[in-house]
Design a protein around this motif. Structure first.
Motif, PDB file in Angstrom:
ATOM      1  N   PHE A 162       0.844  -1.188   0.000  1.00  0.00           N
ATOM      2  CA  PHE A 162       0.000   0.000   0.000  1.00  0.00           C
ATOM      3  C   PHE A 162       0.881   1.240   0.000  1.00  0.00           C
ATOM      4  O   PHE A 162       1.907   1.274   0.682  1.00  0.00           O
ATOM      5  CB  PHE A 162      -0.905   0.017   1.232  1.00  0.00           C
ATOM      6  CG  PHE A 162      -1.955  -1.050   1.201  1.00  0.00           C
ATOM      7  CD1 PHE A 162      -3.197  -0.796   0.645  1.00  0.00           C
ATOM      8  CD2 PHE A 162      -1.701  -2.311   1.718  1.00  0.00           C
ATOM      9  CE1 PHE A 162      -4.162  -1.792   0.599  1.00  0.00           C
ATOM     10  CE2 PHE A 162      -2.658  -3.312   1.677  1.00  0.00           C
ATOM     11  CZ  PHE A 162      -3.900  -3.048   1.109  1.00  0.00           C
ATOM     12  N   ALA A 163       0.489   2.248  -0.774  1.00  0.00           N
ATOM     13  CA  ALA A 163       1.177   3.538  -0.757  1.00  0.00           C
ATOM     14  C   ALA A 163       0.705   4.273   0.486  1.00  0.00           C
ATOM     15  O   ALA A 163      -0.471   4.611   0.609  1.00  0.00           O
ATOM     16  CB  ALA A 163       0.862   4.331  -2.019  1.00  0.00           C
ATOM     17  N   GLY A 164       1.609   4.459   1.410  1.00  0.00           N
ATOM     18  CA  GLY A 164       1.265   5.134   2.653  1.00  0.00           C
ATOM     19  C   GLY A 164       1.379   6.640   2.512  1.00  0.00           C
ATOM     20  O   GLY A 164       1.604   7.161   1.413  1.00  0.00           O
ATOM     21  N   PRO A 165       1.274   7.324   3.612  1.00  0.00           N
ATOM     22  CA  PRO A 165       1.307   8.782   3.570  1.00  0.00           C
ATOM     23  C   PRO A 165       2.717   9.326   3.366  1.00  0.00           C
ATOM     24  O   PRO A 165       3.705   8.619   3.534  1.00  0.00           O
ATOM     25  CB  PRO A 165       0.784   9.163   4.957  1.00  0.00           C
ATOM     26  CG  PRO A 165       1.195   8.019   5.827  1.00  0.00           C
ATOM     27  CD  PRO A 165       1.082   6.798   4.953  1.00  0.00           C
ATOM     28  N   VAL A 166       2.766  10.600   2.997  1.00  0.00           N
ATOM     29  CA  VAL A 166       4.020  11.348   2.979  1.00  0.00           C
ATOM     30  C   VAL A 166       4.199  11.885   4.392  1.00  0.00           C
ATOM     31  O   VAL A 166       3.347  12.613   4.898  1.00  0.00           O
ATOM     32  CB  VAL A 166       3.964  12.505   1.953  1.00  0.00           C
ATOM     33  CG1 VAL A 166       5.227  13.339   2.027  1.00  0.00           C
ATOM     34  CG2 VAL A 166       3.738  11.966   0.545  1.00  0.00           C
ATOM     35  N   LEU A 167       5.271  11.481   5.050  1.00  0.00           N
ATOM     36  CA  LEU A 167       5.493  11.886   6.436  1.00  0.00           C
ATOM     37  C   LEU A 167       6.290  13.178   6.510  1.00  0.00           C
ATOM     38  O   LEU A 167       7.271  13.353   5.786  1.00  0.00           O
ATOM     39  CB  LEU A 167       6.243  10.797   7.210  1.00  0.00           C
ATOM     40  CG  LEU A 167       5.540   9.461   7.403  1.00  0.00           C
ATOM     41  CD1 LEU A 167       6.372   8.571   8.322  1.00  0.00           C
ATOM     42  CD2 LEU A 167       4.133   9.629   7.964  1.00  0.00           C
ATOM     43  N   THR A 168       5.865  14.047   7.406  1.00  0.00           N
ATOM     44  CA  THR A 168       6.594  15.282   7.673  1.00  0.00           C
ATOM     45  C   THR A 168       7.665  15.013   8.733  1.00  0.00           C
ATOM     46  O   THR A 168       7.703  13.931   9.332  1.00  0.00           O
ATOM     47  CB  THR A 168       5.632  16.360   8.207  1.00  0.00           C
ATOM     48  OG1 THR A 168       5.136  15.911   9.482  1.00  0.00           O
ATOM     49  CG2 THR A 168       4.474  16.603   7.238  1.00  0.00           C
ATOM     50  N   GLU A 169       8.480  15.997   9.002  1.00  0.00           N
ATOM     51  CA  GLU A 169       9.499  15.849  10.046  1.00  0.00           C
ATOM     52  C   GLU A 169       8.837  15.626  11.406  1.00  0.00           C
ATOM     53  O   GLU A 169       9.314  14.829  12.213  1.00  0.00           O
ATOM     54  CB  GLU A 169      10.406  17.078  10.084  1.00  0.00           C
ATOM     55  CG  GLU A 169      11.607  16.905  10.972  1.00  0.00           C
ATOM     56  CD  GLU A 169      12.582  18.062  10.867  1.00  0.00           C
ATOM     57  OE1 GLU A 169      13.256  18.321  11.892  1.00  0.00           O
ATOM     58  OE2 GLU A 169      12.673  18.688   9.797  1.00  0.00           O
ATOM     59  N   ALA A 170       7.718  16.298  11.647  1.00  0.00           N
ATOM     60  CA  ALA A 170       6.991  16.101  12.914  1.00  0.00           C
ATOM     61  C   ALA A 170       6.497  14.659  13.030  1.00  0.00           C
ATOM     62  O   ALA A 170       6.535  14.072  14.113  1.00  0.00           O
ATOM     63  CB  ALA A 170       5.826  17.079  13.013  1.00  0.00           C
ATOM     64  N   ASP A 171       6.028  14.083  11.909  1.00  0.00           N
ATOM     65  CA  ASP A 171       5.598  12.687  11.926  1.00  0.00           C
ATOM     66  C   ASP A 171       6.761  11.763  12.269  1.00  0.00           C
ATOM     67  O   ASP A 171       6.624  10.849  13.081  1.00  0.00           O
ATOM     68  CB  ASP A 171       5.040  12.265  10.557  1.00  0.00           C
ATOM     69  CG  ASP A 171       3.773  12.999  10.167  1.00  0.00           C
ATOM     70  OD1 ASP A 171       2.950  13.301  11.055  1.00  0.00           O
ATOM     71  OD2 ASP A 171       3.608  13.254   8.958  1.00  0.00           O
ATOM     72  N   THR A 172       7.903  11.984  11.629  1.00  0.00           N
ATOM     73  CA  THR A 172       9.042  11.088  11.850  1.00  0.00           C
ATOM     74  C   THR A 172       9.590  11.213  13.262  1.00  0.00           C
ATOM     75  O   THR A 172      10.151  10.252  13.786  1.00  0.00           O
ATOM     76  CB  THR A 172      10.167  11.315  10.815  1.00  0.00           C
ATOM     77  OG1 THR A 172      10.617  12.657  10.885  1.00  0.00           O
ATOM     78  CG2 THR A 172       9.682  11.014   9.414  1.00  0.00           C
ATOM     79  N   ASP A 173       9.403  12.371  13.887  1.00  0.00           N
ATOM     80  CA  ASP A 173       9.833  12.533  15.282  1.00  0.00           C
ATOM     81  C   ASP A 173       9.036  11.638  16.220  1.00  0.00           C
ATOM     82  O   ASP A 173       9.486  11.349  17.325  1.00  0.00           O
ATOM     83  CB  ASP A 173       9.690  13.994  15.726  1.00  0.00           C
ATOM     84  CG  ASP A 173      10.731  14.909  15.106  1.00  0.00           C
ATOM     85  OD1 ASP A 173      11.744  14.397  14.572  1.00  0.00           O
ATOM     86  OD2 ASP A 173      10.529  16.139  15.145  1.00  0.00           O
TER      87      ASP A 173
END
Length: 154
Positions: free
Chosen positions: A90-101
């Motif tokens: 599945f193509a997941g979301p594009v993660l922002t820096e806040a998401d990766t934190d």
């Protein structure tokens, strides 16, 4: 004796704004990098498994929908005693820096995660996985189907 049919797996193709792939490393010696994901359990759909694996492996609630199906692949068994399987990506979301934190790895299964550019991912991932994901990204609703055969390996 295992149940008839093919085991199912589900994985998530997650990117960042630079279009790098999020890859994870299993907590096993000499294991290749992989996409977040795993076995589809008996009581769930591949989509539910992809969401569950995102929660378990990364600690993230990923917004993945039916239309995000990116690829389906039938993979021939590579050794005697193993079964052919079907993999859903599945193509997941594009993660922002806040998401990766907020990423919190499931340490029993994974020891690292990282972003990898497509060319680099091709060299780090298992070749069958790399073949699914290093080309151009499909648009939602434009799923690809592949078959991976290992002629002469059994």
């Amino acid at each position: 004796m295992p149940a008839p049919g093919h085991p199912l797996t589900a994985a998530v193709l997650i990117t960042n704004p630079s279009n790098a792939l999020l890859i994870v490393h299993p907590a096993k010696p000499n294991a290749p990098w992989q996409l977040p994901g795993g076995i589809v359990e008996a009581t769930e759909s591949p989509l539910d498994a992809a969401r569950r694996e995102g929660r378990e492996e990364l600690g993230l609630d990923l917004d993945i929908r039916v239309r995000d199906l990116f690829a389906v692949e039938w993979l021939q068994a590579t050794r005697p005693g193993r079964r052919d399987r079907v993999a859903f990506v599945f193509a997941g979301p594009v993660l922002t820096e806040a998401d990766t934190d907020r990423i919190a790895l499931q340490r029993e299964e994974l020891d690292a995660w990282r972003w990898a550019a497509r060319a680099e991912a091709a060299s780090l991932l298992h070749p069958a996985i790399a073949a699914r994901v290093v080309g151009p990204l499909q648009r939602p609703g434009n799923t690809i189907y592949r078959e991976t055969r290992y002629e002469g390996t059994l």
